[in-house]
Design a protein around this motif. Structure first.
Motif, PDB file in Angstrom:
ATOM      1  N   LEU A 101     -29.445  20.768  12.650  1.00 39.41           N
ATOM      2  CA  LEU A 101     -30.807  20.463  13.086  1.00 39.41           C
ATOM      3  C   LEU A 101     -31.574  21.742  13.410  1.00 39.41           C
ATOM      4  CD1 LEU A 101     -32.768  18.136  13.731  1.00 39.41           C
ATOM      5  CD2 LEU A 101     -31.928  18.218  16.102  1.00 39.41           C
ATOM      6  N   SER A 102     -30.923  22.693  14.065  1.00 44.93           N
ATOM      7  CA  SER A 102     -31.584  23.956  14.390  1.00 44.93           C
ATOM      8  C   SER A 102     -32.012  24.702  13.136  1.00 44.93           C
ATOM      9  CB  SER A 102     -30.646  24.849  15.223  1.00 44.93           C
ATOM     10  OG  SER A 102     -30.387  24.283  16.484  1.00 44.93           O
ATOM     11  N   ALA A 103     -31.147  24.699  12.119  1.00 47.87           N
ATOM     12  CA  ALA A 103     -31.480  25.390  10.867  1.00 47.87           C
ATOM     13  C   ALA A 103     -32.692  24.762  10.191  1.00 47.87           C
ATOM     14  CB  ALA A 103     -30.276  25.370   9.932  1.00 47.87           C
ATOM     15  N   ILE A 104     -32.823  23.460  10.301  1.00 45.22           N
ATOM     16  CA  ILE A 104     -33.975  22.769   9.704  1.00 45.22           C
ATOM     17  C   ILE A 104     -35.232  23.020  10.528  1.00 45.22           C
ATOM     18  CG2 ILE A 104     -34.954  20.494   9.183  1.00 45.22           C
ATOM     19  CD1 ILE A 104     -32.022  19.625   8.558  1.00 45.22           C
ATOM     20  N   GLN A 105     -35.105  22.960  11.844  1.00 44.38           N
ATOM     21  CA  GLN A 105     -36.266  23.196  12.702  1.00 44.38           C
ATOM     22  C   GLN A 105     -36.761  24.633  12.600  1.00 44.38           C
ATOM     23  OE1 GLN A 105     -34.670  21.832  16.454  1.00 44.38           O
ATOM     24  NE2 GLN A 105     -35.475  19.750  16.160  1.00 44.38           N
ATOM     25  N   GLU A 106     -35.861  25.541  12.239  1.00 45.08           N
ATOM     26  CA  GLU A 106     -36.258  26.933  11.986  1.00 45.08           C
ATOM     27  C   GLU A 106     -36.860  27.107  10.594  1.00 45.08           C
ATOM     28  OE1 GLU A 106     -32.606  28.995  12.549  1.00 45.08           O
ATOM     29  OE2 GLU A 106     -32.556  28.644  14.713  1.00 45.08           O
ATOM     30  N   LYS A 107     -36.969  25.986   9.852  1.00 40.36           N
ATOM     31  CA  LYS A 107     -37.573  25.935   8.507  1.00 40.36           C
ATOM     32  C   LYS A 107     -36.791  26.742   7.476  1.00 40.36           C
ATOM     33  CE  LYS A 107     -42.198  25.084  10.336  1.00 40.36           C
ATOM     34  NZ  LYS A 107     -42.010  23.618  10.215  1.00 40.36           N
ATOM     35  N   GLN A 139     -35.382  22.287   4.030  1.00 40.88           N
ATOM     36  CA  GLN A 139     -36.145  21.053   4.136  1.00 40.88           C
ATOM     37  C   GLN A 139     -35.267  19.901   4.607  1.00 40.88           C
ATOM     38  OE1 GLN A 139     -38.371  21.345   0.061  1.00 40.88           O
ATOM     39  NE2 GLN A 139     -39.353  19.738   1.253  1.00 40.88           N
ATOM     40  N   LYS A 140     -34.045  19.909   4.133  1.00 38.71           N
ATOM     41  CA  LYS A 140     -33.101  18.838   4.429  1.00 38.71           C
ATOM     42  C   LYS A 140     -31.692  19.376   4.280  1.00 38.71           C
ATOM     43  CE  LYS A 140     -31.340  14.444   2.586  1.00 38.71           C
ATOM     44  NZ  LYS A 140     -31.447  13.407   1.534  1.00 38.71           N
ATOM     45  N   LEU A 141     -30.767  18.865   5.094  1.00 41.12           N
ATOM     46  CA  LEU A 141     -29.346  19.127   4.945  1.00 41.12           C
ATOM     47  C   LEU A 141     -28.603  17.810   5.096  1.00 41.12           C
ATOM     48  CD1 LEU A 141     -28.969  22.329   7.159  1.00 41.12           C
ATOM     49  CD2 LEU A 141     -28.582  22.230   4.687  1.00 41.12           C
ATOM     50  N   TYR A 197     -14.776   8.973   4.048  1.00 39.76           N
ATOM     51  CA  TYR A 197     -15.824   9.997   4.109  1.00 39.76           C
ATOM     52  C   TYR A 197     -17.199   9.331   4.148  1.00 39.76           C
ATOM     53  CZ  TYR A 197     -12.153  13.196   2.417  1.00 39.76           C
ATOM     54  OH  TYR A 197     -11.003  13.938   2.266  1.00 39.76           O
ATOM     55  N   ALA A 198     -18.125   9.995   4.827  1.00 41.39           N
ATOM     56  CA  ALA A 198     -19.515   9.540   4.820  1.00 41.39           C
ATOM     57  C   ALA A 198     -20.407  10.676   5.295  1.00 41.39           C
ATOM     58  CB  ALA A 198     -19.717   8.314   5.703  1.00 41.39           C
ATOM     59  N   GLY A 199     -21.664  10.635   4.870  1.00 40.81           N
ATOM     60  CA  GLY A 199     -22.623  11.652   5.286  1.00 40.81           C
ATOM     61  C   GLY A 199     -24.001  11.059   5.447  1.00 40.81           C
ATOM     62  N   GLY A 200     -24.897  11.838   6.022  1.00 38.57           N
ATOM     63  CA  GLY A 200     -26.271  11.395   6.197  1.00 38.57           C
ATOM     64  C   GLY A 200     -27.225  12.573   6.150  1.00 38.57           C
ATOM     65  N   GLY A 201     -28.441  12.306   5.726  1.00 36.85           N
ATOM     66  CA  GLY A 201     -29.442  13.347   5.604  1.00 36.85           C
ATOM     67  C   GLY A 201     -30.050  13.719   6.947  1.00 36.85           C
ATOM     68  N   ILE A 202     -30.088  15.019   7.233  1.00 39.94           N
ATOM     69  CA  ILE A 202     -30.662  15.521   8.481  1.00 39.94           C
ATOM     70  C   ILE A 202     -32.031  16.130   8.188  1.00 39.94           C
ATOM     71  CG2 ILE A 202     -30.307  16.995  10.487  1.00 39.94           C
ATOM     72  CD1 ILE A 202     -28.143  14.856  10.102  1.00 39.94           C
ATOM     73  N   LEU A 203     -33.049  15.624   8.895  1.00 42.41           N
ATOM     74  CA  LEU A 203     -34.396  16.185   8.869  1.00 42.41           C
ATOM     75  C   LEU A 203     -34.750  16.640  10.283  1.00 42.41           C
ATOM     76  CD1 LEU A 203     -36.306  13.581   6.636  1.00 42.41           C
ATOM     77  CD2 LEU A 203     -35.149  15.672   5.917  1.00 42.41           C
ATOM     78  N   ALA A 204     -35.916  17.246  10.415  1.00 41.89           N
ATOM     79  CA  ALA A 204     -36.328  17.756  11.728  1.00 41.89           C
ATOM     80  C   ALA A 204     -36.453  16.650  12.759  1.00 41.89           C
ATOM     81  CB  ALA A 204     -37.649  18.518  11.600  1.00 41.89           C
ATOM     82  N   THR A 205     -36.684  15.419  12.308  1.00 44.93           N
ATOM     83  CA  THR A 205     -36.869  14.291  13.228  1.00 44.93           C
ATOM     84  C   THR A 205     -35.581  13.493  13.459  1.00 44.93           C
ATOM     85  OG1 THR A 205     -37.545  12.912  11.357  1.00 44.93           O
ATOM     86  CG2 THR A 205     -39.297  14.030  12.602  1.00 44.93           C
ATOM     87  N   SER A 206     -34.454  13.968  12.964  1.00 41.96           N
ATOM     88  CA  SER A 206     -33.204  13.201  13.037  1.00 41.96           C
ATOM     89  C   SER A 206     -32.696  13.090  14.472  1.00 41.96           C
ATOM     90  CB  SER A 206     -32.123  13.853  12.168  1.00 41.96           C
ATOM     91  OG  SER A 206     -32.431  13.726  10.798  1.00 41.96           O
ATOM     92  N   ASP A 207     -32.026  11.963  14.743  1.00 48.60           N
ATOM     93  CA  ASP A 207     -31.465  11.663  16.049  1.00 48.60           C
ATOM     94  C   ASP A 207     -29.942  11.592  15.931  1.00 48.60           C
ATOM     95  OD1 ASP A 207     -31.582  10.354  18.867  1.00 48.60           O
ATOM     96  OD2 ASP A 207     -30.510   8.872  17.647  1.00 48.60           O
ATOM     97  N   LEU A 208     -29.243  12.219  16.880  1.00 49.66           N
ATOM     98  CA  LEU A 208     -27.788  12.318  16.821  1.00 49.66           C
ATOM     99  C   LEU A 208     -27.115  10.956  16.735  1.00 49.66           C
ATOM    100  CD1 LEU A 208     -25.071  13.834  17.072  1.00 49.66           C
ATOM    101  CD2 LEU A 208     -25.406  13.805  19.562  1.00 49.66           C
TER     102      LEU A 208
END
Length: 350
Positions: free
Chosen positions: A106-112, A115-117, A320-331
């Motif tokens: 999340l920090s890496a995304i908020q630092e721009k 765009q998404k991880l 296994y599972a994953g989800g997209g993290i954006l700047a607005t994502s909630d833990l």
């Protein structure tokens, strides 16, 4: 030929895969004594011959497996009525390692920087001894719209999956790919209506669709586009856009290399995201979020992203599972999304 009869044909085979394409009534077996291992997909896909591809998320640690069609058999699936599936429990509290990785992403995304991880995790569970052939048939019955496979190789161990996400499919005349992103639990048995998707999920899907459009423009021609629309995949829904494209044979391998891994399983920008994930996710994804499927030298292929999958032995399964993290994502929301995705297979095992 039925599934039990097919089983007798591979007792002496070292490598095999059973698969069932979405909405098919028949399954397919490909088996071989010898396989091909590749660091990268060859520039000319026809060099692979008639085979089943099993590719990892990253080739830094794992090889691309190609099982040649030394033996190929079609068989009938049992059209048995699905058993009542109990919902598996959801662990509402993220574990410490996931929370640490989430904060980092999340920090890496908020630092721009991105765009998404996509942040993934695994869960190892004890399971009753499985008849994997019966399990394959059960997954086919419960998830008719998925590309289901069961693969065994001494190089990879045993893998099983049921993916809704097409990577590249078609023949010499036309290919198809999709953008699939955003996740919500179904409302009853129906997919989530389009108007009920939130801004976060819509942005996830847009990032993937824009990426695919750009890569198509570099390698071929998009003949038609349809979406986004809501689709059901088991007990959850996703947003999806379909792309129909024309591409010369010589451009198909470069296109495949350019889109994998898409932002649906990796991030944007692609190469930097893949490096960041490998360094900071804390997980060897192995063949999760890679791709798999049959391919032939005449240009026909059906390749799917390896989602909703597990690596298993007689008494354990790693999901296994994953989800997209954006700047607005909630833990908590992201954790619960991975729990719901793991339940696709877990609810059939326990």
């Amino acid at each position: 030929m039925n599934l039990n009869e097919v089983r007798q044909h591979i007792n002496e085979e070292e490598h095999y895969v059973l698969y069932r394409l979405p909405n098919e009534k028949r399954g397919h077996l490909i088996s071989a004594h010898h396989i091909q291992l590749h660091d990268q997909i060859p520039d000319n896909l026809s060099l692979l011959g008639n085979c089943f591809i099993f590719a990892p998320f990253s080739t830094e640690k794992h090889k691309i497996l190609a099982i040649p069609s030394e033996k190929s058999i079609d068989f009938e699936l049992k059209e048995e009525a699905p058993n009542i599936i109990q919902e598996s429990s959801i662990s509402a509290q993220p574990d410490a390692s996931y929370e640490k990785a989430f904060r980092h992403f999340l920090s890496a995304i908020q630092e721009k920087r991105f765009q998404k991880l996509v942040l993934s995790r695994s869960q190892k569970i004890s399971i009753p001894k499985q008849d994997e052939w019966r399990l394959f048939n059960t997954v086919c019955v419960h998830y008719p719209n998925a590309m289901v496979y069961l693969l065994h190789s001494s190089h990879t161990g045993n893998w099983l999956g049921a993916s809704p996400e097409l990577l590249l499919s078609g023949n010499d005349a036309q290919l198809r790919t999709i953008a699939l992103a955003g996740t919500k639990k179904n409302q009853g048995e129906k997919s989530v209506p389009l108007e009920k998707w939130g801004e976060k999920e819509r942005m996830e899907q847009k990032i993937v669709a824009d990426f695919i459009r750009e890569r198509i423009a570099c390698h071929g021609t998009c003949k038609d586009e349809w979406g986004p629309y809501s689709v059901s995949a088991g007990h959850i829904s996703h947003l999806r856009t379909d792309f129909y494209l024309f591409m010369e044979n010589k451009m198909r391998a470069p296109f495949l290399k350019s889109i994998h891994p898409t932002p649906a399983v990796c991030g944007l920008p692609k190469e930097e995201s893949q490096q960041f994930i490998s360094a900071h996710e804390g997980l060897d994804r192995s063949y999760f979020s890679g791709y798999y499927g049959p391919i032939d030298p005449n240009g026909k292929m059906d390749l799917y992203v390896n989602l909703r999958c597990m690596n298993f032995t007689d008494d354990t399964a790693t999901l296994y599972a994953g989800g997209g993290i954006l700047a607005t994502s909630d833990l908590s929301s992201e954790w619960n999304e991975t729990e719901e995705k793991m339940n696709t297979l877990k609810r059939l095992l326990l």
